[in-house]
Scaffold this motif. Structure first.
Motif, PDB file in Angstrom:
ATOM      1  N   MET A  82      -4.615   8.170  -1.727  1.00  0.00           N
ATOM      2  CA  MET A  82      -5.503   8.537  -0.593  1.00  0.00           C
ATOM      3  C   MET A  82      -4.658   8.899   0.814  1.00  0.00           C
ATOM      4  O   MET A  82      -5.082   9.818   1.334  1.00  0.00           O
ATOM      5  CB  MET A  82      -6.459   7.239   0.021  1.00  0.00           C
ATOM      6  N   LYS A  83      -3.509   8.260   0.973  1.00  0.00           N
ATOM      7  CA  LYS A  83      -2.787   8.682   1.957  1.00  0.00           C
ATOM      8  C   LYS A  83      -2.216  10.217   1.660  1.00  0.00           C
ATOM      9  O   LYS A  83      -2.222  10.842   2.798  1.00  0.00           O
ATOM     10  CB  LYS A  83      -1.478   7.935   2.016  1.00  0.00           C
ATOM     11  N   LYS A  84      -1.999  10.441   0.696  1.00  0.00           N
ATOM     12  CA  LYS A  84      -1.697  11.931   0.538  1.00  0.00           C
ATOM     13  C   LYS A  84      -2.745  12.895   0.819  1.00  0.00           C
ATOM     14  O   LYS A  84      -2.385  13.940   1.181  1.00  0.00           O
ATOM     15  CB  LYS A  84      -1.194  12.249  -1.290  1.00  0.00           C
ATOM     16  N   TRP A  85      -3.894  12.621   0.349  1.00  0.00           N
ATOM     17  CA  TRP A  85      -5.097  13.418   0.659  1.00  0.00           C
ATOM     18  C   TRP A  85      -5.099  13.666   2.015  1.00  0.00           C
ATOM     19  O   TRP A  85      -5.511  14.590   2.695  1.00  0.00           O
ATOM     20  CB  TRP A  85      -6.248  13.007  -0.074  1.00  0.00           C
ATOM     21  N   ILE A  86      -5.307  12.338   2.696  1.00  0.00           N
ATOM     22  CA  ILE A  86      -5.237  12.340   4.499  1.00  0.00           C
ATOM     23  C   ILE A  86      -4.272  13.410   5.024  1.00  0.00           C
ATOM     24  O   ILE A  86      -4.367  14.106   5.999  1.00  0.00           O
ATOM     25  CB  ILE A  86      -5.556  10.928   4.846  1.00  0.00           C
ATOM     26  N   THR A  87      -2.968  13.270   4.530  1.00  0.00           N
ATOM     27  CA  THR A  87      -1.980  13.903   5.435  1.00  0.00           C
ATOM     28  C   THR A  87      -2.093  15.547   4.995  1.00  0.00           C
ATOM     29  O   THR A  87      -1.910  16.201   5.719  1.00  0.00           O
ATOM     30  CB  THR A  87      -0.609  13.425   4.661  1.00  0.00           C
ATOM     31  N   GLU A  88      -2.669  15.826   3.634  1.00  0.00           N
ATOM     32  CA  GLU A  88      -2.756  17.023   3.286  1.00  0.00           C
ATOM     33  C   GLU A  88      -3.873  17.742   4.221  1.00  0.00           C
ATOM     34  O   GLU A  88      -3.918  18.906   4.734  1.00  0.00           O
ATOM     35  CB  GLU A  88      -3.018  17.314   1.830  1.00  0.00           C
ATOM     36  N   TYR A  89      -4.751  16.895   4.343  1.00  0.00           N
ATOM     37  CA  TYR A  89      -6.081  17.391   5.319  1.00  0.00           C
ATOM     38  C   TYR A  89      -5.606  17.648   6.499  1.00  0.00           C
ATOM     39  O   TYR A  89      -5.986  18.757   7.280  1.00  0.00           O
ATOM     40  CB  TYR A  89      -7.234  16.214   5.134  1.00  0.00           C
ATOM     41  N   SER A 120       0.664  -1.182  -0.193  1.00  0.00           N
ATOM     42  CA  SER A 120      -0.053   0.040   0.007  1.00  0.00           C
ATOM     43  C   SER A 120       0.897   1.260   0.007  1.00  0.00           C
ATOM     44  O   SER A 120       0.440   2.298  -0.034  1.00  0.00           O
ATOM     45  CB  SER A 120      -0.828   0.000   1.244  1.00  0.00           C
ATOM     46  N   GLY A 121       2.054   1.193   0.372  1.00  0.00           N
ATOM     47  CA  GLY A 121       2.897   2.253   0.256  1.00  0.00           C
ATOM     48  C   GLY A 121       3.000   3.268   1.349  1.00  0.00           C
ATOM     49  O   GLY A 121       2.805   4.333   1.404  1.00  0.00           O
ATOM     50  N   ASP A 122       2.785   2.563   2.496  1.00  0.00           N
ATOM     51  CA  ASP A 122       2.515   3.174   3.754  1.00  0.00           C
ATOM     52  C   ASP A 122       3.762   4.425   4.038  1.00  0.00           C
ATOM     53  O   ASP A 122       3.723   5.270   4.658  1.00  0.00           O
ATOM     54  CB  ASP A 122       2.767   2.252   5.325  1.00  0.00           C
ATOM     55  N   ASP A 123       4.960   3.771   3.693  1.00  0.00           N
ATOM     56  CA  ASP A 123       6.270   4.677   3.555  1.00  0.00           C
ATOM     57  C   ASP A 123       5.984   5.848   2.796  1.00  0.00           C
ATOM     58  O   ASP A 123       6.540   7.197   3.043  1.00  0.00           O
ATOM     59  CB  ASP A 123       7.353   4.166   3.585  1.00  0.00           C
ATOM     60  N   ASP A 124       5.656   5.716   1.535  1.00  0.00           N
ATOM     61  CA  ASP A 124       5.257   6.859   0.666  1.00  0.00           C
ATOM     62  C   ASP A 124       4.024   7.447   0.928  1.00  0.00           C
ATOM     63  O   ASP A 124       2.997   6.683   0.295  1.00  0.00           O
ATOM     64  CB  ASP A 124       5.553   6.299  -0.910  1.00  0.00           C
ATOM     65  N   CYS A 125       3.880   8.489   1.267  1.00  0.00           N
ATOM     66  CA  CYS A 125       2.567   9.525   1.199  1.00  0.00           C
ATOM     67  C   CYS A 125       2.409  10.505  -0.025  1.00  0.00           C
ATOM     68  O   CYS A 125       1.683  11.210   0.349  1.00  0.00           O
ATOM     69  CB  CYS A 125       2.253   9.916   2.635  1.00  0.00           C
ATOM     70  N   SER A 126       2.986  10.223  -1.032  1.00  0.00           N
ATOM     71  CA  SER A 126       3.064  11.213  -2.028  1.00  0.00           C
ATOM     72  C   SER A 126       1.907  10.788  -3.310  1.00  0.00           C
ATOM     73  O   SER A 126       1.755  11.434  -4.148  1.00  0.00           O
ATOM     74  CB  SER A 126       4.222  11.267  -2.579  1.00  0.00           C
TER      75      SER A 126
END
Length: 189
Positions: free
Chosen positions: A58-65, A49-55
């Motif tokens: 959905m992970k990117k959107w959550i971190t930006e939020y 799922s790319g937990d290390d890569d948040c770029s």
């Protein structure tokens, strides 16, 4: 006519349609059985799922939020900084305006809205224009305004008691006057 009719009362076209529809259903069932059999034999490989890569995703959107919404303390600090900067800017603009008008030879007359403020002589604290004595007087009136005689019979009793008291005082004064006359010390003039 649509075509030759069978014994059962159905045309040849209807039979062909049934064959076409039933054939894909059989194929789908065969595929499902094959995949179930193959899933039991083989291991399932998952894409990370790319937990290390948040770029991405959905992970990117959550971190930006979460980054766009700071905590309450940070938000309160930002608001306080903005308000103080804005007030300083308004004060600076006011001073500049007064300075420009004063340079031109004009007399600046300032009108303050709201009630007048006074300072308390004892403590030096700024107090509203209402005097302390007026406030105390109002509070004492409020205390005296209790509902003592609420019912009609209470009012009647209070009037009756007041009249009896006045009559007794009148009788006492009359007796005292008679005693003074008897002693010949009464001099009304």
């Amino acid at each position: 006519m649509a075509g030759p009719i069978n014994k059962a009362g159905k045309s040849k076209k209807d039979k062909k349609k049934k064959k076409r529809v039933s054939a894909p259903l059989n194929e789908v069932q065969n595929l499902v059985q094959k995949t179930l059999a193959s899933d039991q034999d083989e291991e399932v490989y998952q894409i990370s799922s790319g937990d290390d890569d948040c770029s991405k995703g959905m992970k990117k959107w959550i971190t930006e939020y979460h980054q766009s919404r700071p905590g309450l303390t940070v938000l309160q600090q930002r608001i306080d900084d903005f308000i103080t900067a804005h007030e300083e800017q308004l004060e600076q603009e006011r001073r500049e305006k007064e300075a420009r008008l004063a340079e031109g030879g004009w007399t600046v007359v300032v009108h303050h809205k709201g009630r007048k403020k006074t300072t308390d002589a004892e403590s030096g604290i700024t107090v509203g224009s209402v005097a302390q004595a007026a406030v105390e007087d109002k509070m004492t009136k409020k205390k005296h305004k209790e509902l003592g005689d609420f019912y009609r019979f209470q009012k009647r009793e209070a009037k009756r008691n007041e009249l009896l008291m006045l009559q007794s005082k009148f009788e006492q004064d009359r007796k005292r006057i008679q005693q003074l006359r008897a002693a010949r010390k009464f001099r009304p003039y």
